[in-house]
Design a protein around this motif. Sequence first.
Motif, PDB file in Angstrom:
ATOM      1  N   GLN A 110      -0.268  -0.928  -0.481  1.00 30.49           N
ATOM      2  CA  GLN A 110       0.269  -1.773  -1.544  1.00 30.49           C
ATOM      3  C   GLN A 110       0.732  -3.119  -1.008  1.00 30.49           C
ATOM      4  O   GLN A 110       0.589  -4.143  -1.696  1.00 30.49           O
ATOM      5  CB  GLN A 110       1.424  -1.060  -2.251  1.00 30.49           C
ATOM      6  N   VAL A 111       1.275  -3.131   0.205  1.00 31.44           N
ATOM      7  CA  VAL A 111       1.708  -4.399   0.801  1.00 31.44           C
ATOM      8  C   VAL A 111       0.492  -5.230   1.216  1.00 31.44           C
ATOM      9  O   VAL A 111       0.443  -6.450   0.986  1.00 31.44           O
ATOM     10  CB  VAL A 111       2.629  -4.139   2.003  1.00 31.44           C
ATOM     11  N   GLY A 155       1.295  -2.946  -7.092  1.00 34.60           N
ATOM     12  CA  GLY A 155       2.425  -2.035  -7.239  1.00 34.60           C
ATOM     13  C   GLY A 155       2.593  -1.647  -8.690  1.00 34.60           C
ATOM     14  O   GLY A 155       1.644  -1.675  -9.475  1.00 34.60           O
ATOM     15  N   SER A 156       3.811  -1.299  -9.067  1.00 36.24           N
ATOM     16  CA  SER A 156       4.093  -0.859 -10.433  1.00 36.24           C
ATOM     17  C   SER A 156       5.215  -1.708 -11.021  1.00 36.24           C
ATOM     18  O   SER A 156       6.115  -2.146 -10.308  1.00 36.24           O
ATOM     19  CB  SER A 156       4.491   0.624 -10.470  1.00 36.24           C
ATOM     20  N   ARG A 189       6.840  -1.877  -4.908  1.00 31.61           N
ATOM     21  CA  ARG A 189       5.663  -1.941  -4.045  1.00 31.61           C
ATOM     22  C   ARG A 189       6.032  -1.262  -2.736  1.00 31.61           C
ATOM     23  O   ARG A 189       6.918  -1.719  -2.014  1.00 31.61           O
ATOM     24  CB  ARG A 189       5.263  -3.401  -3.810  1.00 31.61           C
ATOM     25  N   GLN A 190       5.362  -0.167  -2.427  1.00 32.75           N
ATOM     26  CA  GLN A 190       5.700   0.592  -1.235  1.00 32.75           C
ATOM     27  C   GLN A 190       4.412   1.077  -0.569  1.00 32.75           C
ATOM     28  O   GLN A 190       3.388   1.278  -1.226  1.00 32.75           O
ATOM     29  CB  GLN A 190       6.582   1.780  -1.586  1.00 32.75           C
ATOM     30  N   ALA A 230      -1.718  -5.908 -10.082  1.00 32.07           N
ATOM     31  CA  ALA A 230      -1.954  -6.912  -9.058  1.00 32.07           C
ATOM     32  C   ALA A 230      -0.842  -7.956  -9.087  1.00 32.07           C
ATOM     33  O   ALA A 230      -0.408  -8.380 -10.159  1.00 32.07           O
ATOM     34  CB  ALA A 230      -3.307  -7.576  -9.281  1.00 32.07           C
ATOM     35  N   SER A 231      -0.385  -8.365  -7.922  1.00 27.48           N
ATOM     36  CA  SER A 231       0.700  -9.349  -7.780  1.00 27.48           C
ATOM     37  C   SER A 231       1.905  -8.976  -8.634  1.00 27.48           C
ATOM     38  O   SER A 231       2.298  -9.718  -9.551  1.00 27.48           O
ATOM     39  CB  SER A 231       0.199 -10.753  -8.156  1.00 27.48           C
TER      40      SER A 231
END
Length: 271
Positions: free
Chosen positions: A222-223, A228-229, A217-218, A247-248
Amino acid sequence: MNQGDMPVGETPPPYEGPSRATQSWSDSGQKVVQTQSHVTIQPGMQPGQNYDPRIRSQYANEPGVIHTTRPYNPVVGEPSAEAMRRHQESRERYPFLNLSAGEYVILEVHRHPIGMLAQIFISIIAIILLLSLMILYPSIAETVVEADMPSQAVVVPAILGLCGIIAVISYIAAWVYMRNTFFLTNESVIQELQFSLLSHKEQTVSLGSIEDVSYRRQGLLQVMFDYGSIRLSTEGEESTYRFHYVASPKQQTAILSNAVEAFKNGRPVDD
């Protein structure tokens, strides 16, 4: 003795592989040499990561190797009543998944809606511009007197048709985006990839083949929106599977890691 030197009718003794020699001394002072085959030694247990770690050892005539037998017709255990009940529920809810007997879905992960924002924003702006052109067209037609402008009866249906086409394309793009899903079952991870209306791919990875589960998460978005991935790496050919816009991702990665650890240690994979 070579096989060619043996008497006719006799068969040579079976080959037992390389041997290991040990030396000791008897009470009378004579040296005693004992040999022991590496291949014929079968220890009781070896550390590993499988149900029976001996199965993970390779066949080779080397010190420390372990040989194990496998039945021609292995006994397959019957799933419990609870597992079969959850399996039937998963089959009814996800008829498109190829689930084995006793396999059921534990977790369903969709893409975060934020991945569609750009497409939705562009579509809305395009529709607003076209509708503004349709409303302002009579004034534009009166201003441009010399030009041969089409009548409003032709322009209005054309603009409405373009708006409809943009709306349909946006809906298809959103449908394709949300069809990208991955499922965690009590036996595997199933990833459904939808590239277009006519392009679909399904990937299935056994929990026992997964070596590492991580997430990334970058960036500020995204934060802020918590997406994220997720990355899955498998043993063997070192294949890597990625799922973006999750998500999450931290929570989903923890669930996946616990499921992989439970499966490899022979424990039930719970929710």
